[in-house]
Write a protein that holds these residues in place. Structure first.
Motif, PDB file in Angstrom:
ATOM      1  N   TYR A   1       3.777 -12.070   8.142  1.00  3.54           N
ATOM      2  CA  TYR A   1       4.597 -10.861   8.175  1.00  3.54           C
ATOM      3  C   TYR A   1       3.821  -9.744   8.850  1.00  3.54           C
TER       4      TYR A   1
ATOM      5  N   LYS B   1      10.834 -11.513  -1.585  1.00  3.15           N
ATOM      6  CA  LYS B   1      10.521 -12.883  -1.156  1.00  3.15           C
ATOM      7  C   LYS B   1       9.038 -13.198  -1.402  1.00  3.15           C
TER       8      LYS B   1
ATOM      9  N   LEU C   1       6.731  -2.571   3.711  1.00  4.55           N
ATOM     10  CA  LEU C   1       7.589  -3.714   3.993  1.00  4.55           C
ATOM     11  C   LEU C   1       8.998  -3.410   3.488  1.00  4.55           C
TER      12      LEU C   1
ATOM     13  N   ARG D   1      13.591  -6.590   0.814  1.00  4.19           N
ATOM     14  CA  ARG D   1      13.912  -8.020   0.825  1.00  4.19           C
ATOM     15  C   ARG D   1      12.648  -8.847   1.054  1.00  4.19           C
ATOM     16  N   GLU D   2      11.781  -8.376   1.962  1.00  4.86           N
ATOM     17  CA  GLU D   2      10.526  -9.087   2.225  1.00  4.86           C
ATOM     18  C   GLU D   2       9.617  -9.047   0.991  1.00  4.86           C
TER      19      GLU D   2
ATOM     20  N   ASP E   1       3.652 -18.365   5.958  1.00  6.46           N
ATOM     21  CA  ASP E   1       4.452 -17.384   6.690  1.00  6.46           C
ATOM     22  C   ASP E   1       3.576 -16.197   7.047  1.00  6.46           C
TER      23      ASP E   1
END
Length: 160
Positions: free
Chosen positions: A31, A99, A92, A95-96, A29
């Motif tokens: 970000y 995760k 950030l 929630r990020e 992923d």
């Protein structure tokens, strides 16, 4: 009445890139994170200086920190200059961060910065990837694939 928006730049300016990261890691992923900088660090980055080749990110007490990134001192910064290899906080959402923390803790993944760039509004951002390290045979395989793509392009140019 709404406040007028600042004029946006036409393109995103990439300042530093970690080209080795895509060879050494499987990228899962990606970000986009803000980065907390001082004034002289921003000026140094605008001049195109900076390196994230050996850097990584880590999560400490619910905050994400960029470790081992090098932004050299600004030439006209005199006594207000910054330390080139200091820890820099990445911005950030909570929630990020949770995760990312779960993936790093449970799955053994790594947070690798891919690039530092200025977005359309002129803010410095870091492209942060959640990645898994490649083994030696994976690296050889990706190198073979890259060489084959290059050869394929040559053949198409010659006979096309």
């Amino acid at each position: 009445m709404a406040r007028p928006r600042p004029a946006e730049f036409e393109k995103v300016k990439t300042v530093a890139e970690n080209r080795r990261a895509r060879f050494d890691y499987h990228i899962e992923d990606v970000y986009e994170a803000g980065i907390q900088l001082t004034g002289t660090e921003v000026k140094s980055l605008r001049f195109g200086e900076g390196s994230i080749a050996e850097s990584y990110a880590e999560i400490v007490d619910g905050e994400v920190w960029l470790v081992n990134s090098n932004i050299p001192e600004f030439s006209h910064g005199n006594r207000y200059n910054h330390e080139p290899k200091r820890l820099r906080k990445l911005l950030l959402k909570e929630r990020e961060i949770s995760k990312l923390h779960g993936a790093v803790a449970r799955l053994g993944m790594t947070l690798v910065p891919l690039s530092i760039f200025f977005n359309g509004r002129g803010r410095a951002k870091v492209e942060l990837a959640l990645a898994k390290g490649k083994k030696a045979h994976d690296k050889r395989e990706s190198e073979k694939e890259r060489d084959w793509k290059r050869e394929q392009g040559r053949l198409l140019r010659q006979h096309g």
